[in-house]
Design a protein around this motif. Structure first.
Motif: not given
Length: 205
Positions: A67, A71, A95-96, A99, A138
């Motif tokens: 992830a 990104w 990454p979360s 997002s 993700v």
């Protein structure tokens, strides 16, 4: 091209790690979060690799997850974002969280990264709206939020509700996931106060 390294951690630098693979040490430049996630010197590690080849150099960039690597490549498509800035963003946000920031058009969150000013942060959230790496790592709640709101741009009421929940101590990913579930049931026109109240119920389950 090198896609992944499996070996022993040889040593750490300020912004890179050396991975010993069968007696050959590979130098990989990493985000702060990846460096923190790696095991201690002498222990086994797996690092996902993006290889950059230029006329004057070959450089490896290492990531703790697919992830994060995805990104990195997406961030690099934005004008003004080079490898150094992309790693700075990934050092500041998971990454979360990234997002969530893109889904909510939260330029302030992206602006936490070193070297990212207000204009660049705005360009990043604008150009990357609706773009999420197509991999399972993700956060599902963030994907749900983007699906519920169409192109990945949250309305003011949704953004306010997520902000309120994060102010109460929940992570961006948790807040986004909770509000996404509420929006899916109640609709995106739901009042902010109701989104917050129902979001808290979702988080308490």
């Amino acid at each position: 091209m090198i896609g992944k390294l499996k070996g022993l951690v040889d040593s750490f630098g300020e912004d890179h790690v050396l991975i010993d693979v069968g007696g050959v040490c590979y130098e990989a430049y990493c985000s702060g979060k990846t460096l923190q996630a790696l095991p201690r010197v002498g222990e086994a590690a797996v690092v996902f690799i993006e290889t950059y080849v230029r006329e004057d150099m070959i450089r490896l960039f290492g990531f703790a997850s697919e992830a994060e690597k995805a990104w990195f490549n997406i961030l690099m498509t934005v004008q003004g974002v080079g490898a150094r800035v992309a790693l700075a963003i990934l050092s500041a946000l998971t990454p979360s969280e990234l997002s969530s920031a893109i889904a909510l058009q939260d330029k302030a969150m992206v602006g936490r990264a070193n070297g990212v000013g207000p204009k660049l942060a705005q360009r990043i959230v604008t150009e990357l709206k609706g773009k999420v790496p197509a991999i399972g790592a993700v956060d599902a709640g963030v994907l749900g939020l983007q699906a519920a709101l169409g192109e990945g741009i949250a309305g003011g009421n949704v953004a306010d509700a997520v902000s309120a929940l994060t102010n109460l101590g929940y992570s961006s990913a948790q807040a986004s996931a909770a509000v996404a579930r509420v929006v899916a049931k109640e609709g995106e026109g739901t009042a902010t106060e109701r989104l917050i109240r129902l979001g808290l119920k979702e988080l308490s389950v």
